[in-house]
Motif scaffolding. Structure first.
Motif, PDB file in Angstrom:
ATOM      1  N   ARG A  20      -9.366  19.616  47.463  1.00 39.15           N
ATOM      2  CA  ARG A  20      -9.145  18.949  46.094  1.00 39.15           C
ATOM      3  C   ARG A  20      -8.401  20.058  44.782  1.00 39.15           C
ATOM      4  O   ARG A  20      -8.952  19.966  44.521  1.00 39.15           O
ATOM      5  CB  ARG A  20     -10.340  18.233  46.241  1.00 39.15           C
ATOM      6  N   HIS A  21      -9.559  21.189  45.369  1.00 38.06           N
ATOM      7  CA  HIS A  21      -9.119  22.516  44.717  1.00 38.06           C
ATOM      8  C   HIS A  21      -8.382  23.653  45.299  1.00 38.06           C
ATOM      9  O   HIS A  21      -6.743  24.272  44.870  1.00 38.06           O
ATOM     10  CB  HIS A  21     -11.099  23.511  44.905  1.00 38.06           C
ATOM     11  N   HIS A  22      -8.892  24.405  45.826  1.00 36.44           N
ATOM     12  CA  HIS A  22      -8.392  25.950  46.282  1.00 36.44           C
ATOM     13  C   HIS A  22      -6.826  25.788  47.765  1.00 36.44           C
ATOM     14  O   HIS A  22      -6.305  26.367  47.665  1.00 36.44           O
ATOM     15  CB  HIS A  22      -9.158  26.819  47.252  1.00 36.44           C
ATOM     16  N   SER A  23      -6.983  24.632  47.949  1.00 31.47           N
ATOM     17  CA  SER A  23      -6.108  24.717  49.360  1.00 31.47           C
ATOM     18  C   SER A  23      -5.219  23.408  49.155  1.00 31.47           C
ATOM     19  O   SER A  23      -4.146  22.940  49.128  1.00 31.47           O
ATOM     20  CB  SER A  23      -6.564  24.292  50.490  1.00 31.47           C
ATOM     21  N   LEU A  24      -5.299  22.618  48.163  1.00 26.15           N
ATOM     22  CA  LEU A  24      -4.472  21.425  47.091  1.00 26.15           C
ATOM     23  C   LEU A  24      -3.496  22.257  46.428  1.00 26.15           C
ATOM     24  O   LEU A  24      -3.010  22.827  46.348  1.00 26.15           O
ATOM     25  CB  LEU A  24      -5.289  21.283  45.912  1.00 26.15           C
ATOM     26  N   GLU A  25      -1.737  21.542  47.067  1.00 26.75           N
ATOM     27  CA  GLU A  25      -0.593  21.514  47.050  1.00 26.75           C
ATOM     28  C   GLU A  25      -0.836  21.232  45.461  1.00 26.75           C
ATOM     29  O   GLU A  25      -0.573  20.227  45.521  1.00 26.75           O
ATOM     30  CB  GLU A  25       0.341  20.771  48.054  1.00 26.75           C
ATOM     31  N   CYS A  26       0.299  22.557  45.242  1.00 27.06           N
ATOM     32  CA  CYS A  26       0.086  22.429  43.500  1.00 27.06           C
ATOM     33  C   CYS A  26       1.563  22.052  42.817  1.00 27.06           C
ATOM     34  O   CYS A  26       2.499  23.100  43.138  1.00 27.06           O
ATOM     35  CB  CYS A  26      -0.704  23.413  42.983  1.00 27.06           C
ATOM     36  N   SER A  27       1.866  21.244  42.037  1.00 27.58           N
ATOM     37  CA  SER A  27       3.659  21.576  41.214  1.00 27.58           C
ATOM     38  C   SER A  27       3.079  21.207  39.739  1.00 27.58           C
ATOM     39  O   SER A  27       2.163  20.774  39.479  1.00 27.58           O
ATOM     40  CB  SER A  27       4.036  20.511  41.916  1.00 27.58           C
ATOM     41  N   TRP A  28       3.719  21.180  39.239  1.00 22.98           N
ATOM     42  CA  TRP A  28       3.937  20.888  37.500  1.00 22.98           C
ATOM     43  C   TRP A  28       3.631  19.047  37.513  1.00 22.98           C
ATOM     44  O   TRP A  28       3.358  18.200  36.257  1.00 22.98           O
ATOM     45  CB  TRP A  28       5.473  20.965  37.079  1.00 22.98           C
ATOM     46  N   ALA A  29       3.560  18.462  38.876  1.00 21.93           N
ATOM     47  CA  ALA A  29       3.511  17.109  39.055  1.00 21.93           C
ATOM     48  C   ALA A  29       1.708  16.720  39.189  1.00 21.93           C
ATOM     49  O   ALA A  29       1.350  15.577  38.286  1.00 21.93           O
ATOM     50  CB  ALA A  29       4.440  16.587  39.201  1.00 21.93           C
ATOM     51  N   THR A  30       1.167  17.917  39.316  1.00 22.23           N
ATOM     52  CA  THR A  30       0.036  17.778  39.571  1.00 22.23           C
ATOM     53  C   THR A  30      -1.075  17.215  38.393  1.00 22.23           C
ATOM     54  O   THR A  30      -0.771  17.897  37.652  1.00 22.23           O
ATOM     55  CB  THR A  30      -0.756  18.579  40.514  1.00 22.23           C
ATOM     56  N   PRO A  31      -1.994  16.252  38.403  1.00 21.09           N
ATOM     57  CA  PRO A  31      -2.459  16.144  37.143  1.00 21.09           C
ATOM     58  C   PRO A  31      -4.038  17.295  37.883  1.00 21.09           C
ATOM     59  O   PRO A  31      -4.493  17.494  38.404  1.00 21.09           O
ATOM     60  CB  PRO A  31      -3.035  14.741  38.032  1.00 21.09           C
ATOM     61  N   VAL A  32      -4.586  17.492  35.889  1.00 20.09           N
ATOM     62  CA  VAL A  32      -4.861  19.144  36.358  1.00 20.09           C
ATOM     63  C   VAL A  32      -6.203  18.460  34.828  1.00 20.09           C
ATOM     64  O   VAL A  32      -6.067  17.626  33.839  1.00 20.09           O
ATOM     65  CB  VAL A  32      -4.289  19.615  36.186  1.00 20.09           C
ATOM     66  N   TRP A  33      -7.003  18.698  35.848  1.00 22.16           N
ATOM     67  CA  TRP A  33      -8.347  19.178  34.592  1.00 22.16           C
ATOM     68  C   TRP A  33      -8.919  20.473  33.426  1.00 22.16           C
ATOM     69  O   TRP A  33      -8.831  21.453  34.161  1.00 22.16           O
ATOM     70  CB  TRP A  33      -9.677  19.038  34.762  1.00 22.16           C
ATOM     71  N   PHE A  34      -8.135  20.374  32.078  1.00 21.00           N
ATOM     72  CA  PHE A  34      -7.731  21.830  31.719  1.00 21.00           C
ATOM     73  C   PHE A  34      -9.054  22.194  30.760  1.00 21.00           C
ATOM     74  O   PHE A  34     -10.237  21.362  30.885  1.00 21.00           O
ATOM     75  CB  PHE A  34      -7.176  21.674  30.168  1.00 21.00           C
ATOM     76  N   HIS A  80      -9.952  35.370  38.569  1.00 25.52           N
ATOM     77  CA  HIS A  80     -10.521  35.452  40.389  1.00 25.52           C
ATOM     78  C   HIS A  80     -11.567  36.411  40.641  1.00 25.52           C
ATOM     79  O   HIS A  80     -12.052  36.345  41.810  1.00 25.52           O
ATOM     80  CB  HIS A  80      -9.041  35.600  41.437  1.00 25.52           C
ATOM     81  N   ASP A  81     -12.010  36.898  39.721  1.00 24.44           N
ATOM     82  CA  ASP A  81     -13.227  38.174  40.352  1.00 24.44           C
ATOM     83  C   ASP A  81     -14.651  37.720  40.136  1.00 24.44           C
ATOM     84  O   ASP A  81     -16.099  37.534  40.475  1.00 24.44           O
ATOM     85  CB  ASP A  81     -13.840  39.299  38.906  1.00 24.44           C
ATOM     86  N   ILE A  82     -14.162  36.244  39.268  1.00 23.24           N
ATOM     87  CA  ILE A  82     -15.745  35.020  39.371  1.00 23.24           C
ATOM     88  C   ILE A  82     -15.954  34.386  40.052  1.00 23.24           C
ATOM     89  O   ILE A  82     -17.083  33.673  40.481  1.00 23.24           O
ATOM     90  CB  ILE A  82     -15.480  35.015  37.126  1.00 23.24           C
ATOM     91  N   LEU A  83     -14.628  33.513  39.946  1.00 22.46           N
ATOM     92  CA  LEU A  83     -14.342  32.224  39.807  1.00 22.46           C
ATOM     93  C   LEU A  83     -13.609  32.270  41.431  1.00 22.46           C
ATOM     94  O   LEU A  83     -12.782  32.697  41.269  1.00 22.46           O
ATOM     95  CB  LEU A  83     -14.762  30.433  40.008  1.00 22.46           C
ATOM     96  N   GLN A  89      -3.976  27.129  39.292  1.00 25.50           N
ATOM     97  CA  GLN A  89      -4.063  28.428  38.188  1.00 25.50           C
ATOM     98  C   GLN A  89      -2.867  29.317  38.307  1.00 25.50           C
ATOM     99  O   GLN A  89      -2.603  29.311  37.025  1.00 25.50           O
ATOM    100  CB  GLN A  89      -5.460  29.340  38.178  1.00 25.50           C
ATOM    101  N   ARG A  90      -2.620  29.584  39.176  1.00 27.37           N
ATOM    102  CA  ARG A  90      -1.738  30.785  39.204  1.00 27.37           C
ATOM    103  C   ARG A  90      -0.756  30.572  38.370  1.00 27.37           C
ATOM    104  O   ARG A  90       0.198  30.668  38.097  1.00 27.37           O
ATOM    105  CB  ARG A  90      -1.163  30.735  41.221  1.00 27.37           C
ATOM    106  N   LEU A  91       0.236  29.183  38.645  1.00 26.22           N
ATOM    107  CA  LEU A  91       1.134  28.326  37.787  1.00 26.22           C
ATOM    108  C   LEU A  91       0.738  28.659  36.232  1.00 26.22           C
ATOM    109  O   LEU A  91       2.071  28.714  35.427  1.00 26.22           O
ATOM    110  CB  LEU A  91       0.698  26.924  38.025  1.00 26.22           C
ATOM    111  N   PHE A  92      -0.020  28.064  35.881  1.00 22.58           N
ATOM    112  CA  PHE A  92      -0.968  28.104  34.591  1.00 22.58           C
ATOM    113  C   PHE A  92      -0.838  29.983  33.752  1.00 22.58           C
ATOM    114  O   PHE A  92       0.120  29.556  32.758  1.00 22.58           O
ATOM    115  CB  PHE A  92      -1.913  26.926  34.474  1.00 22.58           C
ATOM    116  N   ASP A  93      -1.496  30.506  34.523  1.00 19.53           N
ATOM    117  CA  ASP A  93      -1.516  32.032  34.342  1.00 19.53           C
ATOM    118  C   ASP A  93      -0.275  32.311  34.758  1.00 19.53           C
ATOM    119  O   ASP A  93      -0.147  33.174  33.720  1.00 19.53           O
ATOM    120  CB  ASP A  93      -2.910  32.607  35.017  1.00 19.53           C
ATOM    121  N   ASP A  94       0.553  32.314  34.806  1.00 21.14           N
ATOM    122  CA  ASP A  94       2.323  32.819  35.392  1.00 21.14           C
ATOM    123  C   ASP A  94       3.559  32.251  34.506  1.00 21.14           C
ATOM    124  O   ASP A  94       4.187  32.474  34.561  1.00 21.14           O
ATOM    125  CB  ASP A  94       2.862  33.123  36.297  1.00 21.14           C
ATOM    126  N   ASP A  95       2.730  31.088  32.966  1.00 20.84           N
ATOM    127  CA  ASP A  95       3.846  30.444  32.832  1.00 20.84           C
ATOM    128  C   ASP A  95       4.336  31.073  31.847  1.00 20.84           C
ATOM    129  O   ASP A  95       3.082  30.806  30.321  1.00 20.84           O
ATOM    130  CB  ASP A  95       3.401  28.727  32.535  1.00 20.84           C
TER     131      ASP A  95
END
Length: 197
Positions: A20-34, A80-83, A89-95
């Motif tokens: 549900r977190h680190h290994s979840l397959e993610c796309s722009w359609a994935t529901p996210v909690w900001f 990623h040094d903290i948590l 996360q990378r999709l969001f950060d790289d956008d």
């Protein structure tokens, strides 16, 4: 072991979190909690992020940290040094197309986060008032009590990276640790620890 508590389904619980977190397959359609970091002290920052992680899990959303580093924390460490970041996360950060995030202040946090994710919810500043924080997911309610569940979430989410570990090692390498003497007179005054009356 989770903290100082062991239970039979330790590996199964980690795998449940990973799915549900680190290994979840993610796309722009994935529901996210900001989740913005709390603008208050470091303890509140950590607690607020664990709360956000719990809420994301309970709503089957991927946790996305929006405002690292927060305005009230002067740091050069990467997130990623903290948590342990979610797969989204990378999709969001790289956008590069999204506008800059409005960061929390002591007065308020943003109510919305603009991004290309089509199903996003931004955690409000007062999210800690929700009674849902006392719930353990149904899948684990018979295995984990509330303190063990929250301890597990905290230790899973906050996994220090090598950069932070190196920084802590460097700091401790220059720190003089004191021992409480068996006899108050055993050490000079400047080396004695204060004792409660």
């Amino acid at each position: 072991h989770v903290g100082n508590v062991s239970f039979d389904h330790n590996q199964a619980f980690i795998e449940w979190l990973d799915e549900r977190h680190h290994s979840l397959e993610c796309s722009w359609a994935t529901p996210v909690w900001f989740a913005p970091f709390s603008p208050n002290g470091i303890g509140n920052k950590l607690m607020a992020m664990v709360m956000a992680f719990h809420m994301a899990l309970s709503q089957r959303r991927a946790l996305v940290v929006t405002d690292w580093p927060p305005t009230t924390l002067d740091t050069s460490y990467k997130l990623h040094d903290i948590l342990l970041p979610s797969s989204c996360q990378r999709l969001f950060d790289d956008d590069t197309q999204r506008p800059a995030v409005t960061k929390c202040t002591v007065a308020a946090c943003p109510l919305r986060t603009k991004s290309r994710f089509r199903n996003g919810f931004t955690q409000p500043h007062w999210a800690h008032q929700s009674g849902a924080f006392l719930d353990v997911p149904r899948a684990w309610a018979d295995t984990l009590d509330w303190p063990a569940y929250w301890r597990a979430l905290t230790q899973y989410l906050f996994q220090p990276g090598q950069g932070l570990l190196d920084g802590l090692a460097a700091t401790l390498g220059h720190t003089k640790l004191l021992r409480s003497p068996t006899s108050v007179a055993a050490l000079p005054d400047s080396m004695q620890l204060l004792r409660a009356p």
